[in-house]
Design an enzyme around this catalytic site. Structure first.
Site, PDB file in Angstrom:
ATOM      1  CG  ASP A  94      52.228  25.004  42.143  1.00  0.00           C
ATOM      2  OD1 ASP A  94      52.964  24.015  42.240  1.00  0.00           O
ATOM      3  OD2 ASP A  94      51.002  24.944  41.904  1.00  0.00           O
ATOM      4  CG  ASP A 105      53.573  28.210  38.076  1.00  0.00           C
ATOM      5  OD1 ASP A 105      53.444  29.435  37.911  1.00  0.00           O
ATOM      6  OD2 ASP A 105      52.605  27.427  38.190  1.00  0.00           O
ATOM      7  CG  HIS A 132      53.742  22.710  38.159  1.00  0.00           C
ATOM      8  ND1 HIS A 132      52.591  22.697  38.884  1.00  0.00           N
ATOM      9  CD2 HIS A 132      53.966  24.004  37.822  1.00  0.00           C
ATOM     10  CE1 HIS A 132      52.131  23.941  38.991  1.00  0.00           C
ATOM     11  NE2 HIS A 132      52.948  24.755  38.340  1.00  0.00           N
ATOM     12  CG  ASP A 185      56.387  18.767  41.066  1.00  0.00           C
ATOM     13  OD1 ASP A 185      55.610  18.910  40.113  1.00  0.00           O
ATOM     14  OD2 ASP A 185      56.232  19.343  42.160  1.00  0.00           O
ATOM     15  CB  CYS A 239      52.272  19.707  44.449  1.00  0.00           C
ATOM     16  SG  CYS A 239      52.588  18.986  42.853  1.00  0.00           S
TER      17      CYS A 239
HETATM   18  O1  DAV Z   1      51.248  15.136  35.423  1.00  0.00           O
HETATM   19  O2  DAV Z   1      49.629  16.477  35.351  1.00  0.00           O
HETATM   20  C1  DAV Z   1      51.489  17.297  37.764  1.00  0.00           C
HETATM   21  C2  DAV Z   1      52.310  18.354  38.471  1.00  0.00           C
HETATM   22  C3  DAV Z   1      51.469  19.087  39.425  1.00  0.00           C
HETATM   23  N1  DAV Z   1      52.123  20.196  40.058  1.00  0.00           N
HETATM   24  C4  DAV Z   1      50.786  16.244  35.643  1.00  0.00           C
HETATM   25  C5  DAV Z   1      51.633  17.318  36.293  1.00  0.00           C
END
Ligand code: DAV
Length: 357
Positions: free
Chosen positions: A114, A191, A240, A242, A342
Site C-alpha cells: 500500500d 495508495d 486497491h 490487487d 498486499c
Molecule cells: O476485495 O476488499 C482487497 C485489497 C486489499 N489491499 C477487497 C480489496
C-alpha cells in the site's frame, strides 16, 4: 553501473523471477480511528468495532495467529530462494497530529504494497489518504535508506495536507454503476496498491484512496517511458486493485469478473482467467476486505504462485491454467486486510523494462 547490470532495487512487472521482497509485520498493529474513509471501504459488519476501539491494539490472540502465518510465509519464501526483509517495529498506538487535525493512532506496517511503489530502480513513498497512515512509510525508512545507499532512487510524493477539504463528508454508498468516492480532488493522493505494473504499461483504478490528481502526479513524474491506464472498475468500495486485476505472466491476466466488466482492448491476445470465489467461510473474521483476497497472490516467477492453502478452488484453477501453486497457511493473516500480494512489496526481480503489448 554497467548497462544491463541488474540493480539492487529492480521491479518492472509481477512475474520476473523474484529475489527480494519486504514482508510486512503485525508488530504494533492498531485499530484505526473511525473516519469517512473507513465508511467507504471497510466491511459494514465491523463499523461498530472501529467506532468503539479506534486507537487500541487489535486482539492479541488474532495478532499471534497472524504472526504465525507470517513466519510460515517467510520460511517458504526463503526455501524458494527469495530474501525477505522486514520493516522497523513501530508503536502505532501513538497519536498523530498536524496543524490541521489529529488522529488517535496509526494502523500498522503489515501491508508494504500500500505504501511503497517500486518502479524500476525507484522507490516511491505513496501519499496515502488515510490520516491514520500519515507516517506509515517511516517503518520502512531503515530499509529505504539502505537501498538508497545501494543505488536506488527514493522519492516521496508531496505530503498531503489532509485537512477536511480532502474528504467528502457527504459521502454515501454508491450504487453499482455510480462513481462516488470519499476523497475529493483537493490534492494528489494515492495508495501504491491501486497501481500494478506490466513493464512500460501501468494500470490503476480510481478509488477511495486514489484520486485523479494523484494519478496525474505519478504520470508526470514517470514521464514518457511509461503509460498509465485507468481501469473501469465496478466496485462500490474500491481500495486497491490487487483483488480485482492481477497480471500473472506475459499474456496471462487474472481478473475478478464481478468488478472488471470491461477489459481494455490491449489484452485481446492475452488469456483472461476468472478468479473463482473464495473458500473462506462467511464466519471468518476479515476486518478490512472482501473474500476476494483469495486472488491476492504473489508470483515468484512466471509459473510459481503463492496461494492460500485452503483456497482449493483457486488452487485447482491455477493448476489447470498451467501454474505451480505454492501453498501457505495465511487465513489468520488475511484477517488484517490482505494476502500475499498486499503483505509484500517487490524489491528485486531479475528482468528488464519492456513492453508486453
Ligand atoms: O476485495 O476488499 C482487497 C485489497 C486489499 N489491499 C477487497 C480489496
Amino acid at each position: 553501473m554497467k548497462k544491463n547490470e541488474i540493480q539492487h532495487v529492480n521491479s518492472h512487472n509481477e512475474w520476473d523471477p523474484l529475489e527480494e521482497v519486504i514482508v510486512g509485520t503485525l508488530d504494533g498493529a492498531t485499530i484505526p480511528e473511525w473516519h469517512i474513509q473507513l465508511e467507504s471501504t471497510m466491511p459494514k459488519k465491523f463499523w461498530n468495532f472501529y467506532k468503539k476501539n479506534g486507537g487500541r491494539p487489535f486482539p492479541e490472540e488474532q495478532i499471534r495467529a497472524g504472526k504465525r502465518d507470517l513466519n510460515d510465509f517467510i520460511k517458504i519464501l526463503e526455501s524458494e530462494g527469495v530474501t525477505a526483509r522486514r520493516p522497523d517495529p513501530i508503536d502505532f498506538s501513538r497519536p498523530i497530529s498536524t496543524p490541521d487535525w489529529t488522529a488517535r493512532g496509526g494502523l500498522y506496517a503489515a501491508m508494504p504494497r500500500d505504501v511503497l511503489l517500486v518502479i524500476g530502480n525507484e522507490i516511491i513513498e505513496a501519499p496515502m489518504a488515510w490520516r491514520s497512515r500519515y507516517f506509515e512509510s517511516f517503518a520502512y525508512r531503515s530499509l529505504i535508506k539502505e537501498y538508497f545507499k545501494k543505488g536506488a532512487g527514493w522519492t516521496a510524493v508531496p505530503k498531503p495536507q489532509m485537512n477536511d477539504s480532502l474528504y467528502n463528508y457527504n459521502y454515501t454508498e454508491p450504487k453499482e454503476e455510480e462513481k462516488r468516492y470519499s476523497i475529493t480532488e483537493f490534492e494528489p493522493v494515492f495508495d501504491a496498491a491501486d497501481f500494478i505494473k506490466c513493464g512500460r504499461d501501468i494500470f490503476v483504478q480510481k478509488s477511495n484512496c486514489t484520486n485523479q490528481f494523484g494519478i496525474d502526479w505519478l504520470e508526470r513524474h514517470l514521464g514518457n517511458e511509461y503509460t498509465i491506464h485507468v481501469l473501469e472498475v465496478s466496485d462500490t468500495h474500491p481500495m486497491h486493485i490487487d483483488a480485482t486485476f492481477m497480471p500473472l505472466a506475459p499474456g496471462k491476466l487474472l481478473i475478478n469478473k464481478e468488478r472488471l466488466k470491461k477489459i481494455p482492448g490491449m489484452f485481446k491476445n492475452w488469456d483472461i482467467f476468472e478468479a473463482p470465489p473464495s473458500c473462506l467461510p462467511d464466519s471468518h473474521c476479515l476486518y478490512m476486505t472482501s473474500k476476494w483476497i483469495n486472488m491476492n497472490v504473489l508470483m515468484l516467477d512466471e509459473k510459481r504462485v503463492m496461494v492460500e492453502k485452503s483456497e482449493e478452488r483457486i488452487i485447482k484453477s491455477f493448476k489447470n491454467w498451467g501454474f505451480k501453486p505454492i501453498l501457505c497457511n495465511f487465513r489468520n493473516f488475511n484477517t488484517f486486510g490482505g494476502s500475499f500480494h498486499c503483505v509484500t512489496v517487490d524489491i528485486r526481480r531479475r528482468g528488464e523494462l519492456k513492453s508486453y503489448f
